[in-house]
Design a protein around this motif. Structure first.
Motif, mmCIF file in Angstrom:
data_model
loop_
_atom_site.group_PDB
_atom_site.id
_atom_site.type_symbol
_atom_site.label_atom_id
_atom_site.label_comp_id
_atom_site.label_asym_id
_atom_site.label_seq_id
_atom_site.Cartn_x
_atom_site.Cartn_y
_atom_site.Cartn_z
ATOM 1 N N MET A 1 -27.562 -31.790 21.252
ATOM 2 C CA MET A 1 -28.171 -30.921 20.245
ATOM 3 C C MET A 1 -27.197 -29.813 19.893
ATOM 4 N N GLY A 2 -27.068 -29.509 18.588
ATOM 5 C CA GLY A 2 -26.205 -28.421 18.166
ATOM 6 C C GLY A 2 -27.000 -27.363 17.450
ATOM 7 N N LEU A 3 -26.725 -26.111 17.725
ATOM 8 C CA LEU A 3 -27.385 -25.003 17.056
ATOM 9 C C LEU A 3 -26.309 -24.159 16.396
ATOM 10 N N ARG A 4 -26.199 -24.237 15.096
ATOM 11 C CA ARG A 4 -25.206 -23.435 14.388
ATOM 12 C C ARG A 4 -25.775 -22.031 14.258
ATOM 13 N N ASP A 5 -25.171 -21.099 14.890
ATOM 14 C CA ASP A 5 -25.733 -19.767 15.018
ATOM 15 C C ASP A 5 -25.425 -18.927 13.791
ATOM 16 N N PHE A 6 -26.390 -18.869 12.870
ATOM 17 C CA PHE A 6 -26.309 -17.991 11.720
ATOM 18 C C PHE A 6 -27.434 -16.956 11.828
ATOM 19 N N GLY A 7 -27.666 -16.449 13.047
ATOM 20 C CA GLY A 7 -28.675 -15.422 13.224
ATOM 21 C C GLY A 7 -29.974 -15.920 13.817
ATOM 22 N N LEU A 8 -30.064 -17.197 14.189
ATOM 23 C CA LEU A 8 -31.283 -17.725 14.794
ATOM 24 C C LEU A 8 -31.203 -17.485 16.294
ATOM 25 N N PRO A 9 -32.106 -16.660 16.863
ATOM 26 C CA PRO A 9 -31.916 -16.244 18.248
ATOM 27 C C PRO A 9 -32.327 -17.243 19.313
ATOM 28 N N PHE A 10 -33.146 -18.241 18.960
ATOM 29 C CA PHE A 10 -33.521 -19.158 20.038
ATOM 30 C C PHE A 10 -32.451 -20.222 20.247
ATOM 31 N N THR A 11 -32.451 -20.799 21.425
ATOM 32 C CA THR A 11 -31.407 -21.739 21.837
ATOM 33 C C THR A 11 -31.935 -23.170 21.803
ATOM 34 N N PRO A 12 -31.045 -24.163 21.885
ATOM 35 C CA PRO A 12 -31.502 -25.552 22.012
ATOM 36 C C PRO A 12 -32.433 -25.750 23.201
ATOM 37 N N LEU A 13 -32.181 -25.044 24.287
ATOM 38 C CA LEU A 13 -33.056 -25.162 25.452
ATOM 39 C C LEU A 13 -34.457 -24.638 25.138
ATOM 40 N N ASP A 14 -34.546 -23.553 24.370
ATOM 41 C CA ASP A 14 -35.859 -23.034 23.966
ATOM 42 C C ASP A 14 -36.635 -24.102 23.201
ATOM 43 N N LEU A 15 -35.942 -24.794 22.295
ATOM 44 C CA LEU A 15 -36.608 -25.833 21.517
ATOM 45 C C LEU A 15 -37.030 -26.996 22.402
ATOM 46 N N GLN A 16 -36.155 -27.432 23.287
ATOM 47 C CA GLN A 16 -36.517 -28.535 24.176
ATOM 48 C C GLN A 16 -37.696 -28.164 25.070
ATOM 49 N N ASN A 17 -37.763 -26.926 25.526
ATOM 50 C CA ASN A 17 -38.899 -26.479 26.333
ATOM 51 C C ASN A 17 -40.183 -26.471 25.517
ATOM 52 N N SER A 18 -40.067 -26.066 24.264
ATOM 53 C CA SER A 18 -41.234 -26.059 23.386
ATOM 54 C C SER A 18 -41.722 -27.483 23.125
ATOM 55 N N ILE A 19 -40.781 -28.413 22.935
ATOM 56 C CA ILE A 19 -41.152 -29.817 22.730
ATOM 57 C C ILE A 19 -41.806 -30.386 23.985
ATOM 58 N N ARG A 20 -41.239 -30.092 25.150
ATOM 59 C CA ARG A 20 -41.842 -30.591 26.403
ATOM 60 C C ARG A 20 -43.249 -30.042 26.605
ATOM 61 N N ALA A 21 -43.464 -28.803 26.197
ATOM 62 C CA ALA A 21 -44.777 -28.177 26.383
ATOM 63 C C ALA A 21 -45.865 -28.884 25.594
ATOM 64 N N GLU A 22 -45.479 -29.623 24.551
ATOM 65 C CA GLU A 22 -46.467 -30.347 23.757
ATOM 66 C C GLU A 22 -47.251 -31.343 24.601
ATOM 67 N N ALA A 23 -46.598 -31.945 25.588
ATOM 68 C CA ALA A 23 -47.280 -32.950 26.422
ATOM 69 C C ALA A 23 -48.494 -32.358 27.119
ATOM 70 N N SER A 24 -48.432 -31.078 27.458
ATOM 71 C CA SER A 24 -49.520 -30.450 28.217
ATOM 72 C C SER A 24 -50.734 -30.137 27.367
ATOM 73 N N VAL A 25 -50.576 -30.124 26.034
ATOM 74 C CA VAL A 25 -51.722 -29.789 25.170
ATOM 75 C C VAL A 25 -52.301 -31.024 24.478
ATOM 76 N N ARG A 26 -51.774 -32.203 24.796
ATOM 77 C CA ARG A 26 -52.241 -33.428 24.141
ATOM 78 C C ARG A 26 -53.179 -34.178 25.080
ATOM 79 N N SER A 27 -54.408 -33.687 25.178
ATOM 80 C CA SER A 27 -55.362 -34.243 26.133
ATOM 81 C C SER A 27 -55.909 -35.604 25.721
#
Length: 310
Positions: A1-27
């Motif tokens: 994953m590449g994040l071209r930093d033009f002022g976006l403060p979150f990281t690729p890891l932040d996004l991957q953590n957010s994607i993983r968190a989806e599994a916990s809300v899909r009952s």
């Protein structure tokens, strides 16, 4: 994953953590199935390019695709273009797309490897993802066919889908442009009666980067769901019109307020109403099923509707 930093403060890891968190809300899915769905969709945000202010993001996407192909380099599916504000942006039928600071404006590019009966549902998947994102912040939104997101009858998000054929390899790319009014509350005169924003209904100012993260995670889930269901149906021999139903269609029905509404339909309904009807349902390919005044049934796979009084 590449994040071209033009002022976006979150990281690729932040996004991957957010994607993983989806599994916990899909009952409605087992943990194993949910994780499989997210593996299918985790290419969303494979590369993120963020601008402070720019013109139409879909133009950037086309230029970048052409650059990649002309260099003989594979373009990364899931590439996201994001901006704090857009100028000279256009929506459907070249309508002005009001996109000031305070909203979330992105274009997601999907390299289309789906079968036609699955890829035709990508616009619905984007609408469901956007509506789910808004609801996750406590704002009770609903989807109007195909994928406009409304709160109390006011449009807070719009989605434009375009396809693009690569100039060198002929690869098909699906461009999903999403505009979500979050903290921006001032609208041009022509939009004041019809437009709204999350902050107007949530009584809060929202963190735009958290909204972006959740939106991309919801997109990863719903795009992944298309791949997952396609694979499941291929393995079990189910057809595209399987009466058991598609989970993306089921999600759309849960979130939408369109079924049962009286509507005016038109290809460009604001320019010309073609007929009045009552919405009955959508079919397995996302097409709108309507009943005309004479009792006949008509199905449309594109165009627009506006709600009219019951």
């Amino acid at each position: 994953m590449g994040l071209r930093d033009f002022g976006l403060p979150f990281t690729p890891l932040d996004l991957q953590n957010s994607i993983r968190a989806e599994a916990s809300v899909r009952s409605d899915f087992s943990r194993q199935s949910a994780e499989t769905i997210l593996r299918y969709g985790c290419y969303v945000g494979s590369t993120i390019e963020h601008f402070d202010s720019t013109d139409r993001l879909m133009n950037h996407a086309r230029e970048q695709i052409s650059t990649y192909e002309n260099k003989g380099v594979s373009y990364p599916s899931g590439y996201v273009y994001s901006a704090n504000a857009l100028h000279s942006s256009k929506g459907r039928f070249l309508r002005s797309w009001h996109a000031p600071a305070g909203g979330v404006w992105i274009t997601l590019v999907v390299v289309n490897t789906l079968l036609p009966e699955s890829s035709v549902l990508l616009p619905l998947a984007a609408g469901v993802a956007c509506c789910e994102t808004v609801r996750s912040f406590g704002v009770e939104a609903s989807v109007k066919w195909v994928n406009d997101v409304h709160v109390h009858g006011k449009k807070i998000a719009g989605i434009l889908t375009e396809s693009f054929r690569g100039p060198v390899f002929g690869e098909e790319y699906i461009l999903l442009g999403i505009g979500l009014n979050v903290n921006n509350q001032e609208f041009p005169a022509e939009l004041r009666a019809s437009a709204g924003a999350m902050s107007l209904y949530g009584n809060d100012i929202f963190d735009l980067d958290e909204v972006r993260l959740r939106l991309m995670a919801k997109l990863a889930w719903n795009v992944g769901l298309l791949h997952y269901e396609e694979d499941r149906r291929l393995n079990c021999g189910a057809s595209a019109d399987d009466t058991a139903g598609h989970p993306l269609i089921a999600a759309w029905r849960r979130l939408s307020d369109t079924v049962g509404k009286n509507v005016h339909y038109g290809f460009n309904v604001f320019e010309k109403v073609q007929y009045a009807a009552r919405v009955v349902d959508i079919d397995p390919l996302g097409r709108l099923i309507m009943k005309l005044k004479d009792g006949s049934i008509i199905t449309e796979n594109s165009g627009e509707i506006v709600y009219v009084k019951q």
